[in-house]
Motif scaffolding. Structure first.
Motif, short mmCIF file in Angstrom:
data_model
loop_
_atom_site.label_atom_id
_atom_site.label_comp_id
_atom_site.label_asym_id
_atom_site.label_seq_id
_atom_site.Cartn_x
_atom_site.Cartn_y
_atom_site.Cartn_z
N CYS A 252 0.84 -1.20 0.00
CA CYS A 252 0.00 0.00 0.00
C CYS A 252 0.88 1.25 0.00
N ASP A 253 1.64 1.41 -1.11
CA ASP A 253 2.51 2.58 -1.21
C ASP A 253 1.74 3.89 -1.27
N PHE A 254 0.49 3.81 -1.65
CA PHE A 254 -0.30 5.03 -1.82
C PHE A 254 -0.78 5.61 -0.50
N LEU A 255 -0.60 4.91 0.60
CA LEU A 255 -1.07 5.43 1.88
C LEU A 255 -0.24 6.64 2.30
N PRO A 256 -0.86 7.61 2.95
CA PRO A 256 -0.13 8.79 3.39
C PRO A 256 0.74 8.48 4.60
N MET A 257 1.67 9.38 4.82
CA MET A 257 2.38 9.32 6.09
C MET A 257 1.39 9.65 7.21
N CYS A 258 1.65 9.20 8.37
CA CYS A 258 0.73 9.48 9.47
C CYS A 258 0.61 10.99 9.65
N PRO A 259 -0.63 11.52 9.66
CA PRO A 259 -0.85 12.96 9.47
C PRO A 259 -0.60 13.81 10.71
N ILE A 260 -0.35 15.12 10.40
CA ILE A 260 -0.34 16.19 11.42
C ILE A 260 -1.35 17.22 10.95
N ASP A 261 -2.39 17.46 11.72
CA ASP A 261 -3.44 18.41 11.34
C ASP A 261 -2.94 19.85 11.47
N GLY A 262 -3.47 20.71 10.57
CA GLY A 262 -3.10 22.12 10.58
C GLY A 262 -3.91 22.92 11.59
N GLY A 263 -3.39 24.12 11.93
CA GLY A 263 -4.08 25.04 12.84
C GLY A 263 -4.00 26.46 12.31
N TRP A 264 -5.02 27.28 12.62
CA TRP A 264 -5.08 28.64 12.09
C TRP A 264 -4.08 29.55 12.78
N ARG A 286 -6.08 34.73 6.82
CA ARG A 286 -5.27 34.03 7.81
C ARG A 286 -4.76 32.74 7.17
N ASN A 287 -3.67 32.21 7.68
CA ASN A 287 -3.04 31.03 7.11
C ASN A 287 -3.18 29.84 8.04
N ASN A 289 -1.24 27.59 9.34
CA ASN A 289 0.18 27.28 9.55
C ASN A 289 0.59 27.26 11.02
N ASN A 290 -0.36 27.05 11.90
CA ASN A 290 -0.05 27.10 13.33
C ASN A 290 -0.68 25.91 14.08
N PRO A 291 -0.12 24.67 13.88
CA PRO A 291 1.03 24.31 13.04
C PRO A 291 0.60 24.08 11.59
N ALA A 292 1.61 23.99 10.70
CA ALA A 292 1.34 23.63 9.31
C ALA A 292 0.99 22.15 9.22
N LEU A 293 0.06 21.82 8.38
CA LEU A 293 -0.30 20.41 8.25
C LEU A 293 0.82 19.66 7.53
N LYS A 294 0.98 18.40 7.87
CA LYS A 294 2.00 17.55 7.24
C LYS A 294 1.40 16.19 6.93
N TYR A 295 1.94 15.58 5.90
CA TYR A 295 1.62 14.19 5.55
C TYR A 295 0.11 13.96 5.42
N LEU A 299 -7.03 19.78 6.88
CA LEU A 299 -7.00 21.23 6.75
C LEU A 299 -7.74 21.88 7.92
N CYS A 300 -7.41 23.12 8.14
CA CYS A 300 -8.10 23.87 9.18
C CYS A 300 -9.58 23.99 8.84
N VAL A 301 -10.43 23.89 9.83
CA VAL A 301 -11.86 24.02 9.65
C VAL A 301 -12.23 25.50 9.71
N GLY A 302 -12.97 25.98 8.69
CA GLY A 302 -13.36 27.38 8.67
C GLY A 302 -12.83 28.08 7.44
N ASP A 303 -13.02 29.39 7.38
CA ASP A 303 -12.65 30.20 6.22
C ASP A 303 -11.27 30.83 6.41
N SER A 304 -10.52 30.89 5.31
CA SER A 304 -9.23 31.55 5.34
C SER A 304 -9.36 33.04 5.00
N ARG A 305 -10.59 33.45 4.61
CA ARG A 305 -10.80 34.83 4.21
C ARG A 305 -12.12 35.32 4.76
#
Length: 463
Positions: A252-264, A286-287, A289-295, A299-305
């Motif tokens: 299962c090479d297509f599986l993602p790395m174990c995730p890190i969720d993003g924060g606003w 707002r971005n 990136n606090n923290p930035a998501l990885k693997y 994504l952050c829940v809500g609007d970026s604008r």
């Protein structure tokens, strides 16, 4: 009494300061005559009559500081902020019937504030006769069944078929016959055939043995299976078993790395207003990136604008719009004191049009307000008698159907007794037109049916 006089003086002063613009948007704004909240949009699409790019809920007069904007009231209909004008006619719709004569229709809208001029009484709906196909399908009839064909197999069970033709009679204009042109029945050879085994299709891949890849470890795996059952081999007489493996394994090479969720992160500052006139929007971003998501983390829940409405309190420029040309005026020659009717002397005809609605430093209409052309005057008047030979012209094109919907719709064509005039002459490269109505002689008497014809418009939709 004093308060009343002050109010009247204040209104007169406001009116004195207002620019002279057709429509009273600014007056409505200053006096608060239209304070109804509407949904305001950056664009009113003149082709489709729809509102695009929502700004928000504002007063109608604030929204219409920009004549390109559109708005919706509680009724839901999209309306234009511009002065009333006709949209283009839509393309003709489909014919109301699939064969023989029917009708097709096209429409236009009056968009904007006020009423659209319609001197030619074209209305909002036009209907004309159409014919996509000059015949309607006629069904045929089946001929006799042919003989049964040989059995489809040499051993085991098979099928035999027979056929018939759609020829009694043949169909017309794309018709056919109801039912099937082939008939089937089972047939038995009496000989038993050996059945060799064949693989079924691979089944779906099973679940992976894990949900994500851990750095440094082998990825999880998954399996797919198949069976020798398509068909299974016979035992008497003996058939061959399937060759190959019944199980397949892949990583299962297509599986993602174990995730890190993003924060606003924090909201940035509000931008400048998106417009310099009318109403617009200010935006902040707002971005995540606090923290930035990885693997492949969430994504952050809500609007970026986010946005808020901004008011410039400045009316946008309103460009002028040409109205229709007026009728051509009388053919005259200013340098010649006598009437020029029925003479070889050329005159000038003028017509005018008005550029309306320009205001707030908008652009003027491009072009001239006056048009002119060379002419010969052939008017028959008390002062100057003008007689010309007449002739019956060809039938005009069939008119649009009237009324354009509902019962009793008809179309008409006519022939007219017209002056038998030579082709338009040219003077120094310019075309010269005939102007006025002469007294006509020489048109032979025609019966009414040879001058006017009408016919029903078939299959007209209800209003």
């Amino acid at each position: 009494m004093v308060n009343t006089m002050l109010l009247v003086f204040g209104l007169q002063y406001i009116l004195f300061l207002l620019p002279q613009v057709t429509g009273k948007v600014t007056l409505q704004y200053l006096l608060g005559l239209d304070s109804q909240l509407v949904s305001c949009y950056y664009e009113f699409d003149m082709n489709t009559g729809t509102c695009n790019q929502l700004i928000g809920n504002v007063r109608q007069d604030d929204c219409c500081f920009n004549s390109n904007y559109g708005f919706r009231k509680e009724s839901g209909e999209c309306m234009s902020c511009r002065q009333a004008s006709w949209s283009a006619w839509t393309t003709w719709g489909p014919c109301s019937v699939s064969c023989l004569k029917g009708v097709k229709q096209r429409r236009r809208r009056c968009d904007g504030t006020g009423e659209c001029r319609d001197p030619e009484k074209l209305g909002t709906l036009q209907t004309t006769v159409c014919e996509d196909k000059d015949c309607c399908p006629e069904q045929g009839g089946w001929g006799e069944w042919g003989p049964w064909q040989p059995c489809s197999v040499s051993c085991g069970d098979g099928v035999s078929k027979r056929e018939r033709l759609c020829s009694n009679p043949w169909p017309k204009c794309g018709g056919g016959c109801d039912g099937q042109g082939e008939d089937f029945q089972p047939c038995l050879t009496g000989d038993v055939c050996p059945t060799h085994g064949s693989w079924s299709n691979w089944g779906p891949w099973g679940p992976c043995s894990g949900t994500c890849k851990k750095e440094g470890d082998n990825p999880p795996s998954q399996e797919s299976r198949r069976t020798c059952t398509n068909p299974a081999p016979s035992s008497v007489p003996a058939g061959r078993f399937c060759q190959g493996d019944g199980t397949d394994i892949q990583l299962c090479d297509f599986l993602p790395m174990c995730p890190i969720d993003g924060g606003w992160g924090a909201w940035g500052p509000l931008s400048e207003c998106s417009v310099t006139c009318g109403v617009g929007q200010r935006f902040a971003e707002r971005n995540c990136n606090n923290p930035a998501l990885k693997y492949g983390g969430k994504l952050c829940v809500g609007d970026s604008r986010k946005s808020e409405i901004c008011y410039t309190q400045t009316h946008c420029p309103v460009d002028g719009e040409w109205q229709e040309w007026e009728q051509w005026g009388k053919c005259t020659k200013s340098t010649y004191p006598r009437p020029i009717s029925c003479t070889k002397k050329t005159g000038i005809q003028n017509r005018q049009r008005s550029c309306l609605f320009k205001g707030f430093d908008g652009q003027s209409c491009v072009g001239s307000t006056v048009d002119h052309r060379l002419c010969y005057d052939i008017s028959d008047t008390k002062e100057k008698h003008c007689e010309k030979p007449g002739r019956w012209n060809e039938w005009t094109q069939w008119s649009f159907c009237h009324p354009p919907c509902g019962l009793g719709s008809k179309q008409q064509r006519v022939r007219l007794c017209v002056p038998d005039l030579p082709e338009y002459e040219e003077v120094k490269g310019e075309q010269v037109f005939y102007s006025g109505e002469p007294k006509l002689t020489g048109c032979p008497v025609l019966s009414e049916e040879n001058k006017t014809q009408s016919q029903d418009c078939p299959n007209v939709p209800a209003c």
